[in-house]
Design a protein around this motif. Structure first.
Motif, PDB file in Angstrom:
ATOM      1  N   THR A   1       0.819  -1.208   0.000  1.00  0.00           N
ATOM      2  CA  THR A   1       0.000   0.000   0.000  1.00  0.00           C
ATOM      3  C   THR A   1       0.852   1.258   0.000  1.00  0.00           C
ATOM      4  O   THR A   1       0.408   2.296  -0.463  1.00  0.00           O
ATOM      5  CB  THR A   1      -0.928   0.019   1.225  1.00  0.00           C
ATOM      6  OG1 THR A   1      -0.146  -0.107   2.412  1.00  0.00           O
ATOM      7  CG2 THR A   1      -1.936  -1.109   1.153  1.00  0.00           C
ATOM      8  N   LYS A   2       2.076   1.192   0.499  1.00  0.00           N
ATOM      9  CA  LYS A   2       2.952   2.355   0.501  1.00  0.00           C
ATOM     10  C   LYS A   2       3.769   2.369  -0.786  1.00  0.00           C
ATOM     11  O   LYS A   2       4.330   1.366  -1.207  1.00  0.00           O
ATOM     12  CB  LYS A   2       3.873   2.336   1.710  1.00  0.00           C
ATOM     13  CG  LYS A   2       3.130   2.505   3.008  1.00  0.00           C
ATOM     14  CD  LYS A   2       4.060   2.687   4.157  1.00  0.00           C
ATOM     15  CE  LYS A   2       3.247   2.919   5.416  1.00  0.00           C
ATOM     16  NZ  LYS A   2       4.093   3.182   6.556  1.00  0.00           N
TER      17      LYS A   2
ATOM     18  N   SER B   1      -2.900  10.325   3.088  1.00  0.00           N
ATOM     19  CA  SER B   1      -3.217   8.932   3.384  1.00  0.00           C
ATOM     20  C   SER B   1      -4.639   8.634   2.932  1.00  0.00           C
ATOM     21  O   SER B   1      -5.585   9.279   3.336  1.00  0.00           O
ATOM     22  CB  SER B   1      -3.056   8.665   4.883  1.00  0.00           C
ATOM     23  OG  SER B   1      -3.922   9.512   5.606  1.00  0.00           O
TER      24      SER B   1
ATOM     25  N   HIS C   1       7.481   1.297  -0.684  1.00  0.00           N
ATOM     26  CA  HIS C   1       7.652  -0.165  -0.644  1.00  0.00           C
ATOM     27  C   HIS C   1       7.424  -0.774  -2.027  1.00  0.00           C
ATOM     28  O   HIS C   1       8.105  -1.729  -2.407  1.00  0.00           O
ATOM     29  CB  HIS C   1       6.697  -0.781   0.369  1.00  0.00           C
ATOM     30  CG  HIS C   1       7.006  -0.373   1.778  1.00  0.00           C
ATOM     31  ND1 HIS C   1       6.077  -0.447   2.784  1.00  0.00           N
ATOM     32  CD2 HIS C   1       8.131   0.119   2.351  1.00  0.00           C
ATOM     33  CE1 HIS C   1       6.614  -0.026   3.911  1.00  0.00           C
ATOM     34  NE2 HIS C   1       7.861   0.327   3.679  1.00  0.00           N
TER      35      HIS C   1
END
Length: 178
Positions: free
Chosen positions: A33-34, A88, A37
């Protein structure tokens, strides 16, 4: 049909290890999700692919893979992530019907590819490959293909200048008082 006459050599195990690393990296890039990453797992996939190129005795392609994709594209992605603002956002809910259809589609594609590869007949190479393929590529690139090589470098330079000009124009439009 399933004739598995395989020599279990180090090259065989290296192939499966690198292939598994490439697949795991790609799956992680999709599922993280990031964004940072995702970029790092994509770099892991690129390095694994470079290893597969080395196994295929395409050292030049492996070098270009590491230099361009791992070095330039991944770092560019990380810089782009760090330079932009991210808010976010929640993860969207799962869709079991779509996920099931996607899994069935993947299995069908795997079956078709497995059947096609098992039944394919690959011709023998006509000529012997050069001993040092990187040197052969370099000689061809700077002799027979010198003009296309230079045209591509000019094209990339023009594209870079255009991108800078567009970014500068957008920044000036944002700074104008309304």
């Amino acid at each position: 049909m399933l004739n598995f006459n395989v020599d279990f050599t180090g090259e065989f195990f290296a192939f499966f290890l690198l292939a598994a690393c490439a697949i795991v990296g790609a799956v992680l890039a999709i599922n993280f999700t990031k964004v940072v990453h995702m970029a790092l797992s994509l770099a892991f996939t690129f390095v694994s692919l470079a290893g597969l190129y080395v196994l295929l005795q395409a050292e030049f392609v492996a070098f270009v893979q590491v230099l361009l994709y791992v070095g330039a594209v991944t770092i560019l992605m990380i810089f782009g992530i760090m330079m932009t603002k991210h808010q976010s956002e929640g993860r969207e809910p799962g869709r079991p019907l779509l996920e099931t259809l996607a899994a069935i589609g993947c299995l069908c594609l795997f079956g078709i590819l497995f059947y096609a590869i098992r039944n394919a007949s690959f011709p023998k190479p006509q000529a012997e490959l050069p001993e040092d393929n990187t040197m052969a590529i370099g000689k061809l690139l700077y002799s027979a293909y010198a003009i296309p090589f230079e045209l591509v470098s000019v094209l990339l330079t023009v594209a870079f200048i255009g991108a800078v000009a567009l970014a500068k124009r957008e920044k000036e439009e944002e700074e104008e008082p309304k």
